[in-house]
Design an enzyme around this catalytic site. Structure first.
Site, PDB file in Angstrom:
ATOM      1  N   GLU A 268     -14.131 -43.697  15.096  1.00  9.36           N
ATOM      2  CA  GLU A 268     -14.900 -43.435  16.225  1.00  9.36           C
ATOM      3  C   GLU A 268     -15.944 -42.259  15.971  1.00  9.36           C
ATOM      4  O   GLU A 268     -17.007 -42.401  16.637  1.00  9.36           O
ATOM      5  CB  GLU A 268     -13.698 -42.774  17.176  1.00  9.36           C
TER       6      GLU A 268
ATOM      7  N   SER B 134     -12.394 -38.492  20.962  1.00  8.15           N
ATOM      8  CA  SER B 134     -11.417 -38.779  22.069  1.00  8.15           C
ATOM      9  C   SER B 134     -10.077 -38.334  21.966  1.00  8.15           C
ATOM     10  O   SER B 134      -9.340 -38.051  22.710  1.00  8.15           O
ATOM     11  CB  SER B 134     -11.668 -39.981  22.517  1.00  8.15           C
TER      12      SER B 134
HETATM   13  S1  SF4 Z   1      -8.001 -44.313  26.608  1.00  7.38           S
HETATM   14 FE1  SF4 Z   1      -8.571 -42.743  24.908  1.00  7.38          FE
HETATM   15  S2  SF4 Z   1      -7.086 -43.212  23.234  1.00  7.38           S
HETATM   16 FE2  SF4 Z   1      -7.098 -44.879  24.583  1.00  7.38          FE
HETATM   17  S3  SF4 Z   1      -8.848 -46.146  23.662  1.00  7.38           S
HETATM   18 FE3  SF4 Z   1      -9.933 -45.139  25.185  1.00  7.38          FE
HETATM   19  S4  SF4 Z   1     -10.563 -43.158  24.298  1.00  7.38           S
HETATM   20 FE4  SF4 Z   1      -9.042 -43.951  22.731  1.00  7.38          FE
END
Ligand code: SF4
Length: 274
Positions: free
Chosen positions: A121, A156
Protein backbone atom coordinates in the site's frame (compact mmCIF):
# COMPACT_ATOMS: atom_id res chain seq x y z
CA UNK A 1 -15.86 -22.72 32.12
CA UNK A 2 -13.49 -20.06 30.73
CA UNK A 3 -14.98 -16.79 29.55
CA UNK A 4 -14.04 -16.25 25.90
CA UNK A 5 -14.74 -12.72 24.68
CA UNK A 6 -14.52 -12.07 20.94
CA UNK A 7 -14.05 -8.37 20.13
CA UNK A 8 -16.95 -6.83 18.23
CA UNK A 9 -14.67 -5.37 15.57
CA UNK A 10 -13.44 -8.56 13.95
CA UNK A 11 -13.62 -10.47 10.70
CA UNK A 12 -13.02 -9.03 7.22
CA UNK A 13 -13.07 -5.25 6.96
CA UNK A 14 -15.45 -3.99 4.29
CA UNK A 15 -12.60 -3.15 1.90
CA UNK A 16 -11.35 -6.73 1.92
CA UNK A 17 -14.91 -8.09 1.69
CA UNK A 18 -15.52 -5.83 -1.30
CA UNK A 19 -12.34 -7.07 -3.01
CA UNK A 20 -13.33 -10.69 -2.43
CA UNK A 21 -16.81 -10.03 -3.82
CA UNK A 22 -15.36 -8.46 -6.97
CA UNK A 23 -13.02 -11.41 -7.48
CA UNK A 24 -15.86 -13.88 -6.84
CA UNK A 25 -17.73 -12.30 -9.78
CA UNK A 26 -14.88 -13.26 -12.11
CA UNK A 27 -13.73 -16.65 -13.30
CA UNK A 28 -10.00 -17.46 -13.46
CA UNK A 29 -7.91 -14.36 -12.80
CA UNK A 30 -4.31 -13.50 -11.94
CA UNK A 31 -4.09 -11.78 -8.57
CA UNK A 32 -1.07 -9.51 -8.18
CA UNK A 33 0.14 -10.32 -4.65
CA UNK A 34 -2.07 -11.55 -1.84
CA UNK A 35 -5.60 -10.33 -2.27
CA UNK A 36 -5.68 -10.47 1.49
CA UNK A 37 -3.05 -11.49 4.02
CA UNK A 38 -4.76 -14.74 4.78
CA UNK A 39 -3.14 -17.93 3.48
CA UNK A 40 -6.28 -20.00 4.03
CA UNK A 41 -8.48 -17.74 1.90
CA UNK A 42 -5.77 -17.45 -0.77
CA UNK A 43 -5.61 -21.28 -0.91
CA UNK A 44 -9.39 -21.36 -1.44
CA UNK A 45 -9.11 -18.85 -4.30
CA UNK A 46 -6.34 -20.88 -5.91
CA UNK A 47 -8.55 -23.95 -5.77
CA UNK A 48 -11.04 -21.95 -7.91
CA UNK A 49 -8.41 -21.31 -10.60
CA UNK A 50 -7.55 -17.84 -9.37
CA UNK A 51 -3.77 -17.62 -9.46
CA UNK A 52 -1.56 -15.42 -7.30
CA UNK A 53 1.28 -13.79 -9.23
CA UNK A 54 4.11 -11.67 -7.86
CA UNK A 55 5.02 -9.78 -11.02
CA UNK A 56 3.45 -9.16 -14.39
CA UNK A 57 5.30 -11.23 -16.97
CA UNK A 58 2.76 -11.19 -19.79
CA UNK A 59 2.32 -14.97 -19.57
CA UNK A 60 -0.38 -14.91 -16.86
CA UNK A 61 -4.08 -15.42 -17.46
CA UNK A 62 -6.29 -12.39 -17.98
CA UNK A 63 -7.51 -10.31 -16.18
CA UNK A 64 -5.01 -9.09 -13.60
CA UNK A 65 -6.52 -8.20 -10.21
CA UNK A 66 -5.08 -5.33 -8.20
CA UNK A 67 -5.61 -6.04 -4.52
CA UNK A 68 -7.48 -4.03 -1.86
CA UNK A 69 -4.41 -2.13 -0.73
CA UNK A 70 -3.58 -0.99 -4.25
CA UNK A 71 -0.31 -1.14 -6.16
CA UNK A 72 2.35 1.01 -7.76
CA UNK A 73 1.44 2.98 -10.88
CA UNK A 74 4.11 1.08 -12.86
CA UNK A 75 2.14 -2.16 -12.44
CA UNK A 76 -0.94 -0.63 -14.10
CA UNK A 77 1.27 0.70 -16.89
CA UNK A 78 2.95 -2.66 -17.41
CA UNK A 79 -0.36 -4.53 -17.50
CA UNK A 80 -1.85 -2.14 -20.05
CA UNK A 81 1.30 -2.16 -22.18
CA UNK A 82 1.02 -5.95 -22.38
CA UNK A 83 -2.62 -5.69 -23.46
CA UNK A 84 -3.95 -7.03 -20.16
CA UNK A 85 -7.33 -6.27 -18.68
CA UNK A 86 -7.13 -4.91 -15.10
CA UNK A 87 -9.67 -5.50 -12.34
CA UNK A 88 -8.88 -2.88 -9.73
CA UNK A 89 -10.15 -3.75 -6.23
CA UNK A 90 -8.21 -0.95 -4.52
CA UNK A 91 -10.20 -0.01 -1.42
CA UNK A 92 -11.86 3.40 -1.81
CA UNK A 93 -10.28 4.37 1.53
CA UNK A 94 -6.83 3.76 0.02
CA UNK A 95 -7.79 5.86 -3.02
CA UNK A 96 -8.67 8.64 -0.59
CA UNK A 97 -5.07 8.54 0.71
CA UNK A 98 -3.82 9.08 -2.88
CA UNK A 99 -6.20 12.06 -3.17
CA UNK A 100 -5.06 13.55 0.16
CA UNK A 101 -1.39 13.32 -0.86
CA UNK A 102 -2.03 14.83 -4.28
CA UNK A 103 -4.00 17.70 -2.72
CA UNK A 104 -1.09 18.47 -0.43
CA UNK A 105 1.26 18.50 -3.41
CA UNK A 106 -1.10 20.85 -5.25
CA UNK A 107 -0.79 23.18 -2.25
CA UNK A 108 3.00 23.17 -2.59
CA UNK A 109 3.82 20.67 0.16
CA UNK A 110 6.21 17.77 -0.01
CA UNK A 111 4.40 14.64 1.15
CA UNK A 112 5.48 12.54 4.12
CA UNK A 113 3.87 9.10 4.36
CA UNK A 114 3.76 7.51 7.80
CA UNK A 115 3.93 3.78 7.18
CA UNK A 116 6.04 0.80 6.20
CA UNK A 117 7.98 1.52 3.01
CA UNK A 118 8.04 -2.21 2.16
CA UNK A 119 4.25 -2.58 2.30
CA UNK A 120 2.41 -2.77 -1.02
CA UNK A 121 0.00 0.00 0.00
CA UNK A 122 2.77 2.43 0.92
CA UNK A 123 4.64 1.62 -2.30
CA UNK A 124 1.42 2.37 -4.19
CA UNK A 125 0.91 5.71 -2.41
CA UNK A 126 4.56 6.71 -2.84
CA UNK A 127 4.45 5.92 -6.57
CA UNK A 128 1.76 8.58 -7.04
CA UNK A 129 3.66 11.35 -5.22
CA UNK A 130 6.47 13.49 -6.61
CA UNK A 131 9.16 13.13 -3.94
CA UNK A 132 7.62 11.38 -0.95
CA UNK A 133 9.38 10.88 2.37
CA UNK A 134 8.40 7.63 4.12
CA UNK A 135 8.89 7.06 7.84
CA UNK A 136 7.67 4.19 9.96
CA UNK A 137 8.98 5.14 13.39
CA UNK A 138 10.80 7.73 15.47
CA UNK A 139 14.25 6.55 14.32
CA UNK A 140 13.37 6.94 10.65
CA UNK A 141 11.78 10.31 11.36
CA UNK A 142 14.88 11.55 13.20
CA UNK A 143 16.98 10.65 10.13
CA UNK A 144 14.64 12.30 7.60
CA UNK A 145 15.32 15.73 6.13
CA UNK A 146 12.08 17.69 6.26
CA UNK A 147 11.13 20.59 3.97
CA UNK A 148 9.56 23.87 5.14
CA UNK A 149 6.11 22.91 3.82
CA UNK A 150 5.05 19.37 4.63
CA UNK A 151 1.85 17.39 4.10
CA UNK A 152 1.51 14.25 6.23
CA UNK A 153 -0.62 11.25 5.33
CA UNK A 154 -0.70 7.72 6.73
CA UNK A 155 -0.85 4.09 5.68
CA UNK A 156 -4.46 2.99 6.23
CA UNK A 157 -3.56 0.40 8.86
CA UNK A 158 -1.10 2.45 10.92
CA UNK A 159 -1.50 2.67 14.70
CA UNK A 160 -3.48 5.86 15.52
CA UNK A 161 -1.46 6.47 18.71
CA UNK A 162 1.87 6.13 16.90
CA UNK A 163 0.62 8.41 14.13
CA UNK A 164 -0.29 11.18 16.62
CA UNK A 165 3.06 10.85 18.34
CA UNK A 166 5.03 11.11 15.09
CA UNK A 167 2.99 14.15 13.99
CA UNK A 168 3.84 15.91 17.28
CA UNK A 169 7.53 15.20 16.68
CA UNK A 170 7.27 16.61 13.14
CA UNK A 171 5.44 19.82 14.15
CA UNK A 172 8.41 21.79 15.57
CA UNK A 173 10.62 20.76 12.63
CA UNK A 174 8.65 22.44 9.82
CA UNK A 175 7.27 25.91 9.08
CA UNK A 176 3.99 24.80 7.59
CA UNK A 177 2.34 21.49 8.36
CA UNK A 178 -0.79 19.97 6.86
CA UNK A 179 -1.99 16.67 8.28
CA UNK A 180 -4.54 14.17 6.98
CA UNK A 181 -5.06 11.26 9.32
CA UNK A 182 -5.81 8.69 6.64
CA UNK A 183 -5.88 5.68 8.95
CA UNK A 184 -9.11 3.95 7.91
CA UNK A 185 -12.14 3.76 10.20
CA UNK A 186 -12.15 -0.08 10.44
CA UNK A 187 -8.49 0.02 11.58
CA UNK A 188 -9.20 2.67 14.20
CA UNK A 189 -12.22 0.73 15.46
CA UNK A 190 -10.22 -2.47 15.69
CA UNK A 191 -7.33 -0.81 17.53
CA UNK A 192 -9.72 0.66 20.10
CA UNK A 193 -11.46 -2.72 20.48
CA UNK A 194 -8.08 -4.46 20.97
CA UNK A 195 -7.04 -1.96 23.63
CA UNK A 196 -10.33 -2.14 25.53
CA UNK A 197 -10.41 -5.93 25.46
CA UNK A 198 -6.73 -6.30 26.41
CA UNK A 199 -7.38 -4.23 29.53
CA UNK A 200 -9.99 -6.63 30.85
CA UNK A 201 -8.74 -10.15 30.01
CA UNK A 202 -5.87 -12.34 31.24
CA UNK A 203 -4.66 -13.46 27.83
CA UNK A 204 -5.29 -12.17 24.30
CA UNK A 205 -5.26 -14.17 21.09
CA UNK A 206 -4.79 -12.06 17.98
CA UNK A 207 -5.77 -13.93 14.84
CA UNK A 208 -4.48 -13.00 11.39
CA UNK A 209 -1.75 -13.50 8.81
CA UNK A 210 1.80 -13.30 10.15
CA UNK A 211 2.51 -10.77 7.37
CA UNK A 212 -0.65 -8.77 7.96
CA UNK A 213 0.29 -5.23 8.92
CA UNK A 214 -2.92 -4.48 10.82
CA UNK A 215 -2.80 -7.79 12.73
CA UNK A 216 0.79 -7.17 13.85
CA UNK A 217 -0.28 -3.75 15.13
CA UNK A 218 -3.21 -5.24 17.07
CA UNK A 219 -0.81 -7.71 18.67
CA UNK A 220 1.62 -4.93 19.60
CA UNK A 221 -1.24 -2.94 21.10
CA UNK A 222 -2.56 -5.90 23.14
CA UNK A 223 0.94 -6.76 24.38
CA UNK A 224 1.16 -3.41 26.13
CA UNK A 225 -1.57 -4.55 28.53
CA UNK A 226 -1.60 -8.32 28.76
CA UNK A 227 0.05 -11.58 27.64
CA UNK A 228 -0.80 -11.77 23.96
CA UNK A 229 -0.24 -14.30 21.17
CA UNK A 230 -0.46 -13.78 17.41
CA UNK A 231 -1.69 -16.86 15.54
CA UNK A 232 -2.88 -17.54 11.99
CA UNK A 233 -5.00 -20.62 12.59
CA UNK A 234 -6.27 -22.68 15.54
CA UNK A 235 -3.41 -25.20 15.16
CA UNK A 236 -1.02 -22.51 16.41
CA UNK A 237 -2.77 -22.38 19.81
CA UNK A 238 -1.00 -23.93 22.82
CA UNK A 239 -2.92 -25.35 25.74
CA UNK A 240 -0.48 -23.95 28.31
CA UNK A 241 -1.29 -20.35 27.30
CA UNK A 242 -4.70 -20.76 28.95
CA UNK A 243 -3.74 -22.65 32.11
CA UNK A 244 -4.90 -20.78 35.20
CA UNK A 245 -6.52 -18.10 33.04
CA UNK A 246 -10.24 -17.46 33.16
CA UNK A 247 -10.77 -14.39 30.97
CA UNK A 248 -9.68 -14.86 27.35
CA UNK A 249 -9.90 -12.19 24.66
CA UNK A 250 -9.92 -12.79 20.91
CA UNK A 251 -9.51 -10.19 18.19
CA UNK A 252 -8.82 -10.68 14.49
CA UNK A 253 -7.15 -8.66 11.76
CA UNK A 254 -8.97 -7.25 8.75
CA UNK A 255 -8.16 -10.27 6.58
CA UNK A 256 -9.38 -12.97 8.94
CA UNK A 257 -12.44 -14.97 7.95
CA UNK A 258 -15.20 -15.53 10.51
CA UNK A 259 -14.83 -19.31 10.25
CA UNK A 260 -11.19 -19.09 11.37
CA UNK A 261 -12.26 -17.17 14.49
CA UNK A 262 -14.96 -19.77 15.18
CA UNK A 263 -12.36 -22.56 14.93
CA UNK A 264 -10.11 -20.72 17.38
CA UNK A 265 -12.94 -20.45 19.94
CA UNK A 266 -13.79 -24.14 19.45
CA UNK A 267 -10.17 -25.21 19.99
CA UNK A 268 -9.87 -23.19 23.21
CA UNK A 269 -13.04 -24.91 24.48
CA UNK A 270 -11.52 -28.31 23.57
CA UNK A 271 -8.50 -27.51 25.75
CA UNK A 272 -10.90 -27.35 28.70
CA UNK A 273 -12.10 -30.90 28.12
CA UNK A 274 -10.20 -33.25 30.44
S1 SF4 B 1 -11.17 -0.83 4.99
FE1 SF4 B 1 -9.14 -0.20 5.74
S2 SF4 B 1 -8.03 -2.11 6.23
FE2 SF4 B 1 -9.80 -2.62 4.94
S3 SF4 B 1 -8.99 -2.66 2.85
FE3 SF4 B 1 -9.85 -0.61 3.19
S4 SF4 B 1 -8.14 0.58 3.89
FE4 SF4 B 1 -7.54 -1.55 4.10
Amino acid sequence: MKNIIVAEAQGFCWGVRRALDIVADHGPVSILGDLIHNKQVVAQLEAQGKRVIHEISGEEQNPIVITAHGTEVKNFERAYSLGKEVVDTTCPLVSKIYEAGLEFEALGCQVLIIGDRHHVEVKGIASRMEAPIVVNDETELAQATLPEKLGVISQSTFSPKKFDKLVELIRPRVKELLVANTICAPTKKRQIAAEELAKKVEVMIVVGGFHSSNTKKLHAMAQQYVESYHIEVCDHLKKEWFEGKQEIGIIAGASTADWIIEEVCRRIREFETP
